[in-house]
Design an enzyme around this catalytic site. Structure first.
Site, PDB file in Angstrom:
ATOM      1  N   CYS A 141       0.922  -1.389  -0.395  1.00 14.25           N
ATOM      2  CA  CYS A 141      -0.056  -0.097   0.065  1.00 14.25           C
ATOM      3  C   CYS A 141       0.971   1.362   0.104  1.00 14.25           C
ATOM      4  O   CYS A 141       0.247   1.864  -0.835  1.00 14.25           O
ATOM      5  CB  CYS A 141      -0.865   0.057   1.025  1.00 14.25           C
ATOM      6  SG  CYS A 141       0.092  -0.153   2.769  1.00 14.25           S
ATOM      7  N   HIS A 220      -2.807   5.354   6.607  1.00  9.20           N
ATOM      8  CA  HIS A 220      -1.197   6.299   6.381  1.00  9.20           C
ATOM      9  C   HIS A 220      -1.458   7.716   5.891  1.00  9.20           C
ATOM     10  O   HIS A 220      -2.034   7.634   4.815  1.00  9.20           O
ATOM     11  CB  HIS A 220      -0.507   5.166   5.912  1.00  9.20           C
ATOM     12  CG  HIS A 220      -0.587   3.265   5.819  1.00  9.20           C
ATOM     13  ND1 HIS A 220       0.331   3.231   6.791  1.00  9.20           N
ATOM     14  CD2 HIS A 220      -0.314   2.694   4.866  1.00  9.20           C
ATOM     15  CE1 HIS A 220      -0.048   2.002   6.887  1.00  9.20           C
ATOM     16  NE2 HIS A 220       0.070   1.475   5.494  1.00  9.20           N
TER      17      HIS A 220
HETATM   18  P1  NAD Z   1      -4.719 -10.838   5.515  1.00  5.88           P
HETATM   19  O1  NAD Z   1      -4.874 -11.566   7.405  1.00  5.88           O
HETATM   20  O2  NAD Z   1      -6.621  -9.974   6.148  1.00  5.88           O
HETATM   21  O3  NAD Z   1      -6.017 -11.983   4.562  1.00  5.88           O
HETATM   22  C1  NAD Z   1      -4.584 -12.748   4.709  1.00  5.88           C
HETATM   23  C2  NAD Z   1      -6.283 -14.281   4.312  1.00  5.88           C
HETATM   24  O4  NAD Z   1      -5.718 -15.569   3.823  1.00  5.88           O
HETATM   25  C3  NAD Z   1      -6.902 -14.993   5.935  1.00  5.88           C
HETATM   26  O5  NAD Z   1      -8.123 -14.479   5.705  1.00  5.88           O
HETATM   27  C4  NAD Z   1      -6.278 -16.324   6.255  1.00  5.88           C
HETATM   28  O6  NAD Z   1      -6.910 -17.248   7.024  1.00  5.88           O
HETATM   29  C5  NAD Z   1      -5.620 -16.541   4.535  1.00  5.88           C
HETATM   30  N1  NAD Z   1      -4.794 -17.693   4.939  1.00  5.88           N
HETATM   31  C6  NAD Z   1      -3.744 -17.963   5.355  1.00  5.88           C
HETATM   32  N2  NAD Z   1      -3.217 -18.810   4.949  1.00  5.88           N
HETATM   33  C7  NAD Z   1      -3.387 -19.250   3.736  1.00  5.88           C
HETATM   34  C8  NAD Z   1      -3.657 -20.133   2.173  1.00  5.88           C
HETATM   35  N3  NAD Z   1      -2.487 -21.300   3.000  1.00  5.88           N
HETATM   36  N4  NAD Z   1      -3.838 -20.115   1.409  1.00  5.88           N
HETATM   37  C9  NAD Z   1      -5.416 -19.675   1.789  1.00  5.88           C
HETATM   38  N5  NAD Z   1      -5.738 -18.830   2.400  1.00  5.88           N
HETATM   39  C10 NAD Z   1      -4.540 -18.321   3.736  1.00  5.88           C
HETATM   40  O7  NAD Z   1      -4.227 -10.403   5.255  1.00  5.88           O
HETATM   41  P2  NAD Z   1      -4.442  -8.910   3.887  1.00  5.88           P
HETATM   42  O8  NAD Z   1      -3.831  -7.589   5.050  1.00  5.88           O
HETATM   43  O9  NAD Z   1      -5.284  -9.296   3.049  1.00  5.88           O
HETATM   44  O10 NAD Z   1      -2.799  -9.508   3.437  1.00  5.88           O
HETATM   45  C11 NAD Z   1      -2.415  -9.933   2.604  1.00  5.88           C
HETATM   46  C12 NAD Z   1      -1.023  -9.966   1.307  1.00  5.88           C
HETATM   47  O11 NAD Z   1      -1.210  -8.847   1.426  1.00  5.88           O
HETATM   48  C13 NAD Z   1      -0.254  -9.816   1.911  1.00  5.88           C
HETATM   49  O12 NAD Z   1       0.989  -9.965   1.231  1.00  5.88           O
HETATM   50  C14 NAD Z   1       0.262  -8.621   2.572  1.00  5.88           C
HETATM   51  O13 NAD Z   1       1.673  -7.792   3.487  1.00  5.88           O
HETATM   52  C15 NAD Z   1      -0.467  -7.788   1.713  1.00  5.88           C
HETATM   53  N6  NAD Z   1      -0.805  -6.868   1.792  1.00  5.88           N
HETATM   54  C16 NAD Z   1      -1.984  -5.880   2.584  1.00  5.88           C
HETATM   55  C17 NAD Z   1      -2.468  -4.685   3.131  1.00  5.88           C
HETATM   56  C18 NAD Z   1      -3.303  -3.851   4.342  1.00  5.88           C
HETATM   57  O14 NAD Z   1      -2.849  -3.144   4.657  1.00  5.88           O
HETATM   58  N7  NAD Z   1      -3.983  -4.982   4.692  1.00  5.88           N
HETATM   59  C19 NAD Z   1      -2.276  -3.028   2.033  1.00  5.88           C
HETATM   60  C20 NAD Z   1      -1.204  -3.784   1.041  1.00  5.88           C
HETATM   61  C21 NAD Z   1      -0.793  -5.259   0.588  1.00  5.88           C
END
Ligand code: NAD
Length: 361
Positions: A141, A220
């Site tokens: 992000c 942020h």
């Molecule tokens: P999150 O924890 O909200 O969601 C991740 C999901 O994946 C959860 O539902 C979890 O149960 C599931 N999961 C765990 N292991 C798994 C597997 N082996 N197979 C399938 N599903 C599985 O996380 P998020 O915030 O959505 O982040 C996901 C990615 O996006 C990360 O790389 C993070 O750094 C990136 N990201 C997050 C944000 C943010 O602010 N939340 C912003 C930009 C990028």
């Protein structure tokens, strides 16, 4: 041509990406994969998305709570052209061999290290360089926010040097296990990882980043000081460059937006208008009054809605990989489907364009 897309991981990013895919005219959401039953798995079913069991998950646990599953992750992989991996950081890397073995293109998220994919992607900054790749990583992000702003500044004035301090949210609104809940935590590594990450999209970008984490969940905020190669005539020139670029929302002084609380209130208010999904803010948010120019030095603040800013980029990454469209066409198609931009016009009556822009001496 309709591209068949699957989403693995259905949390903060995955559920938004799935909704965005489902709205695109040239993409088809085949299904989503989850490891465990949860309210979010129920949400997927309620939206009519086919649910597949990921990782070590058990189909019996889904069946036990009445959630119908269409198969396991390999069954989903057999039906898609592109998999978007939105699992927690490092899980994406572990999943990569599965996508490779299935011969499926894959998009990873910013929590993974850059070498998880052939390229790091930010639509306004490097769409062309990412065309035809089989794997891409949509940067985080904060990095998306920085590289979008760079795509405005670089071609117009050039960037001599850029210092940015990132004031980072402690957790997402739906999280209860992260902090701090009180206090300010500096990131002692300088530069913070965001500067080098931006350089994976724009090699050689002369940027130095520092960061602190604060107890908020909304957004942020980046505090930017950029020394440009050529001085803009006035702050209004910079404001209009941002305002005229897709995926930027610039608040005018009359809108009385003091900070992130009003930005997210604005997002809640426009929810549903022009088909906008959820109380999200997928644009970089700037304040007109917060842009100041002293010769070649520009200061500006931008707020980044961490939960949604990368969603349009995931869609454009698909089109870049499959060479379905050029960058501007893809961005316009994505934004039309998500309602981005139309809402910007609706929120800014014509008369507001005359609002004087403060220029510091
Ligand atoms: P999150 O924890 O909200 O969601 C991740 C999901 O994946 C959860 O539902 C979890 O149960 C599931 N999961 C765990 N292991 C798994 C597997 N082996 N197979 C399938 N599903 C599985 O996380 P998020 O915030 O959505 O982040 C996901 C990615 O996006 C990360 O790389 C993070 O750094 C990136 N990201 C997050 C944000 C943010 O602010 N939340 C912003 C930009 C990028």
């Amino acid at each position: 041509m309709t591209v068949r897309v699957g989403v693995n991981g259905f949390g903060t990013i995955g559920k938004r990406v799935a909704d965005a895919v489902a709205r695109q005219p040239d993409l088809k959401l085949v299904g989503i994969a989850k490891t465990r039953p949860s309210f979010e798995a129920q949400r997927a079913v309620d939206h009519g998305y086919s649910l597949y069991v990921a990782g070590e998950g058990s189909a019996e646990k889904f069946a036990a709570v009445g959630l119908p599953v269409a198969g396991r992750l390999p069954d989903l992989l057999a039906q898609v052209d592109v998999m978007i991996d939105a699992t927690p950081e490092e899980v994406g890397r572990a999943n990569r061999p599965l996508y490779e073995a299935a011969g499926v293109r894959a998009i990873f998220q910013g929590g993974e290290e850059a070498d998880v994919a052939e390229g790091s992607f930010s639509a306004l900054a490097n769409y062309e360089a990412c065309r035809g790749k089989r794997t891409l990583r949509v940067v985080s992000c904060n990095t998306t926010g920085i590289t979008r702003a760079a795509a405005v500044l670089l071609p117009r004035w050039g960037v001599e040097h850029w210092e940015v301090t990132l004031v980072r949210r402690a957790a997402d609104p739906g999280e209860s296990k992260r902090g701090p809940v009180d206090g300010i935590v500096p990131t002692l590594d300088v530069p913070s990882h965001h500067g080098p990450d931006a350089q994976t999209v724009l090699p050689g970008l002369p940027i130095a980043t520092t960061a602190v984490v604060v107890p908020t969940t909304l957004m942020h905020v980046h505090v930017n000081h950029v020394r440009l190669r050529r001085a803009p005539a006035e702050a209004a020139e910079v404001v209009e460059a941002f305002r005229g670029t897709p995926r930027f929302h610039v608040f005018a002084p009359w809108e009385r937006v003091d900070g992130t609380p009003q930005v997210m209130e604005f997002a809640r208010d426009r929810w549903g208008r022009d088909g906008i999904r959820g109380p999200d803010m997928m644009e970089n948010v700037l304040w007109e009054r917060g842009v100041s120019v002293h010769g070649p030095d520009v200061h500006f603040f931008q707020a980044i809605h961490q939960e949604s800013i990368v969603i349009p980029e995931n869609i454009d990454a698909i089109r870049a990989m499959l060479e379905l469209a050029d960058g501007p066409t893809s961005i316009a198609t994505t934004d039309r489907a998500l309602g981005i931009g139309r809402a910007r016009g609706a929120a800014r009556p014509r008369a507001a364009a005359a609002t004087p822009v403060r220029r510091k001496a």
